[in-house]
Scaffold this motif. Structure first.
Motif, mmCIF file in Angstrom:
data_model
loop_
_atom_site.group_PDB
_atom_site.id
_atom_site.type_symbol
_atom_site.label_atom_id
_atom_site.label_comp_id
_atom_site.label_asym_id
_atom_site.label_seq_id
_atom_site.Cartn_x
_atom_site.Cartn_y
_atom_site.Cartn_z
ATOM 1 N N TRP A 74 53.183 38.476 43.273
ATOM 2 C CA TRP A 74 52.850 37.900 41.968
ATOM 3 C C TRP A 74 51.602 37.038 42.072
ATOM 4 O O TRP A 74 50.672 37.164 41.263
ATOM 5 N N LEU A 75 51.554 36.147 43.081
ATOM 6 C CA LEU A 75 50.387 35.284 43.281
ATOM 7 C C LEU A 75 49.152 36.126 43.593
ATOM 8 O O LEU A 75 48.070 35.887 43.041
ATOM 9 N N PHE A 76 49.304 37.117 44.449
ATOM 10 C CA PHE A 76 48.199 38.010 44.799
ATOM 11 C C PHE A 76 47.653 38.695 43.538
ATOM 12 O O PHE A 76 46.437 38.757 43.328
ATOM 13 N N GLY A 77 48.531 39.177 42.681
ATOM 14 C CA GLY A 77 48.122 39.813 41.433
ATOM 15 C C GLY A 77 47.348 38.869 40.532
ATOM 16 O O GLY A 77 46.351 39.254 39.913
ATOM 17 N N ASN A 78 47.797 37.624 40.451
ATOM 18 C CA ASN A 78 47.092 36.634 39.629
ATOM 19 C C ASN A 78 45.712 36.318 40.195
ATOM 20 O O ASN A 78 44.750 36.146 39.435
#
Length: 130
Positions: free
Chosen positions: A53-57
C-alpha cells in the motif's frame, strides 16, 4: 575487442549451437524486465500488504502506475538484462548498482510507515531529479 557472440552477430548469424558447451561453463540466466518497467525496487524481502500500500502511494506521488514497477532481490541484479528503467530504489546497501538511472535509497518500507523523517528523506531524493 569483439566477443565470439558479437562476431557471430556481425556475420548475421543469429542462431548457433555449441559443440562443447561444458567448455564455457554454466551460463547465468538473464532477467528481462517488461519494456514498460520504469522503476525497480531492489529489496530482498517480499512486501507485506501494508508495505505494498505504501509502495503504491509512493509510486502515485512519482506519477507512476504499479504496472511500471517491479521488485528484485539484490542478488538478482547481476543477471539483469537490457532494460528501460528510469529509477532504481534500493532497500539496504546495494552490492551491485544499475548505471544510468535515477537512484533512491531508503529504509525497509515496514520501517517507514511510522517514520516521517524517513519518508521526507525519500521524498527529497525523488525531488532532486525534478
Amino acid at each position: 575487442m569483439l566477443t565470439d557472440i558479437q562476431r557471430l552477430q556481425a556475420m548475421g548469424v543469429s542462431v548457433w549451437q555449441l559443440r562443447h558447451p561444458e567448455l564455457y561453463g554454466r551460463e547465468q540466466e538473464v532477467i528481462q524486465l517488461p519494456e514498460n518497467c520504469q522503476l525497480l525496487l531492489v529489496c530482498d524481502d517480499p512486501l507485506s500488504e501494508q508495505d505494498a500500500w505504501l509502495f503504491g502511494n509512493i509510486l502515485k506521488s512519482m506519477k507512476l502506475d504499479a504496472d511500471k514497477a517491479r521488485q528484485l532481490p539484490h542478488a538478482a541484479l547481476a543477471a539483469l538484462g537490457d532494460h528501460h528503467l528510469v529509477w532504481s530504489w534500493y532497500i539496504g546497501k546495494p552490492e551491485v548498482m544499475i548505471d544510468g538511472v535515477r537512484t533512491l535509497h531508503s529504509l525497509p518500507l515496514a520501517q517507514m510507515h511510522d517514520n516521517p523523517a524517513a519518508k521526507r528523506d525519500l521524498w527529497r531524493q525523488i525531488c532532486q531529479y525534478d
